[in-house]
Design a protein around this motif. Structure first.
Motif, short mmCIF file in Angstrom:
data_model
loop_
_atom_site.label_atom_id
_atom_site.label_comp_id
_atom_site.label_asym_id
_atom_site.label_seq_id
_atom_site.Cartn_x
_atom_site.Cartn_y
_atom_site.Cartn_z
N TYR A 5 0.83 -1.20 0.00
CA TYR A 5 0.00 0.00 0.00
C TYR A 5 0.87 1.26 0.00
O TYR A 5 0.57 2.24 -0.71
CB TYR A 5 -0.91 0.01 1.23
CG TYR A 5 -2.27 -0.60 1.01
CD1 TYR A 5 -3.13 -0.11 0.04
CD2 TYR A 5 -2.71 -1.64 1.81
CE1 TYR A 5 -4.39 -0.65 -0.15
CE2 TYR A 5 -3.98 -2.20 1.64
CZ TYR A 5 -4.81 -1.69 0.66
OH TYR A 5 -6.06 -2.23 0.48
N PHE A 9 0.57 4.11 -2.86
CA PHE A 9 0.13 5.49 -2.61
C PHE A 9 1.21 6.49 -3.01
O PHE A 9 0.91 7.55 -3.57
CB PHE A 9 -0.24 5.66 -1.14
CG PHE A 9 -1.61 5.16 -0.79
CD1 PHE A 9 -2.74 5.76 -1.31
CD2 PHE A 9 -1.78 4.08 0.07
CE1 PHE A 9 -4.01 5.30 -1.00
CE2 PHE A 9 -3.03 3.62 0.40
CZ PHE A 9 -4.16 4.22 -0.14
N ALA A 69 -3.83 10.56 -1.20
CA ALA A 69 -2.60 9.79 -1.41
C ALA A 69 -1.66 9.91 -0.22
O ALA A 69 -1.06 8.92 0.22
CB ALA A 69 -1.91 10.25 -2.69
N GLY A 72 -3.15 8.03 2.77
CA GLY A 72 -2.94 6.60 2.58
C GLY A 72 -1.49 6.21 2.86
O GLY A 72 -1.22 5.17 3.47
N TYR A 98 -7.53 3.90 -1.38
CA TYR A 98 -7.01 3.48 -2.68
C TYR A 98 -8.14 3.24 -3.68
O TYR A 98 -8.00 3.53 -4.87
CB TYR A 98 -6.16 2.21 -2.55
CG TYR A 98 -5.32 1.97 -3.77
CD1 TYR A 98 -4.16 2.70 -3.98
CD2 TYR A 98 -5.69 1.04 -4.74
CE1 TYR A 98 -3.38 2.50 -5.12
CE2 TYR A 98 -4.93 0.84 -5.88
CZ TYR A 98 -3.78 1.57 -6.05
OH TYR A 98 -3.02 1.39 -7.19
N TYR A 102 -8.61 4.86 -7.25
CA TYR A 102 -8.80 3.93 -8.38
C TYR A 102 -9.97 4.37 -9.26
O TYR A 102 -9.93 4.18 -10.48
CB TYR A 102 -9.03 2.53 -7.82
CG TYR A 102 -9.36 1.48 -8.85
CD1 TYR A 102 -8.35 0.80 -9.52
CD2 TYR A 102 -10.68 1.15 -9.15
CE1 TYR A 102 -8.64 -0.17 -10.46
CE2 TYR A 102 -10.99 0.18 -10.08
CZ TYR A 102 -9.97 -0.48 -10.73
OH TYR A 102 -10.26 -1.44 -11.66
N ASP A 114 -3.40 -3.38 -9.95
CA ASP A 114 -4.29 -2.56 -9.13
C ASP A 114 -5.49 -3.37 -8.65
O ASP A 114 -5.91 -3.24 -7.50
CB ASP A 114 -4.76 -1.35 -9.94
CG ASP A 114 -3.62 -0.43 -10.32
OD1 ASP A 114 -3.15 0.32 -9.46
OD2 ASP A 114 -3.18 -0.49 -11.48
#
Length: 211
Positions: A5, A9, A69, A72, A98, A102, A114
């Motif tokens: 993750y 990010f 972002a 995250g 996320y 996305y 992804d």
């Protein structure tokens, strides 16, 4: 999981100006502004993303992307440095953030990686404990077996799809089992230094799939 993750990010954050900014290739603001749904509930239903809240928070879409972002990245780094934080609330936040990014990533997030991250992140919600610092259930419980087989099923589909992609592209080398050997990946000398890390990552992923 938190490490994956974290890199995801950070990678998304670095690419925001060039890909999703106002002057980017596919601006995220255009995706939200061109939505055919007018009511807030319809927008959230057909394209669920936390970015719909940015006007109510007084944030521009670009700043909202940066915020999601960076948030995250912070949560992922928190889970990375201390395993006691790796609980359902943390993974739920990471997955939601996320997934929100996305939704506006368009063609740049249409790869299997992804989708794999989102699915693996959702499975992490089943495996992680509910409360930070607490162990997840009792060993050998039915829930543990279900989670284990769901993870195995994910890995099986991932390896199967990785092989099918190579076969379905129509390349005769893969059908004749004479595909390129990852040991002999050639990189141009002028970019060899900058791609050294990527070259080893490519070698490792290909070696894993071929073996």
């Amino acid at each position: 999981m938190c490490v994956v993750y974290l890199f995801a990010f950070i990678s998304f954050y670095i690419q925001i100006p060039g890909l999703y900014g106002d002057n980017g290739i596919l601006p995220a603001k255009a995706v939200l502004e061109n939505s055919k749904h007018k009511s807030f509930s319809a927008k959230v239903h057909y394209q669920p993303t936390l970015l719909w809240l940015s006007p109510y928070l007084g944030l521009d879409t670009n700043y909202a992307l940066d915020f999601l972002a960076l948030l995250g990245s912070f949560l992922a780094f928190t889970g990375f440095i201390s395993q006691k934080f790796c609980a359902i609330p943390l993974f739920a936040g990471l997955w939601s953030l996320y997934f929100s990014l996305y939704q506006v990533g368009q063609i740049f997030v249409n790869s299997q990686w992804d989708n794999l991250l989102l699915e693996a992140g959702f499975l992490a919600l089943l495996v992680a404990p509910l409360i930070p610092g607490k162990r997840h259930g009792s060993k050998g419980s039915p829930r543990d077996y279900i989670s284990l087989w769901l993870v195995r099923w994910l890995l099986f589909r991932f390896l199967l799809s990785s092989g099918l992609v190579k076969l379905l592209n129509g390349c005769p080398k893969f059908w004749n089992l004479t595909g390129p050997n990852p040991k002999f990946i050639v990189v141009h000398p002028e970019i060899e230094g900058s791609l050294n890390i990527h070259k080893w990552d490519l070698f490792g992923s290909h070696r894993y799939e071929y073996d």
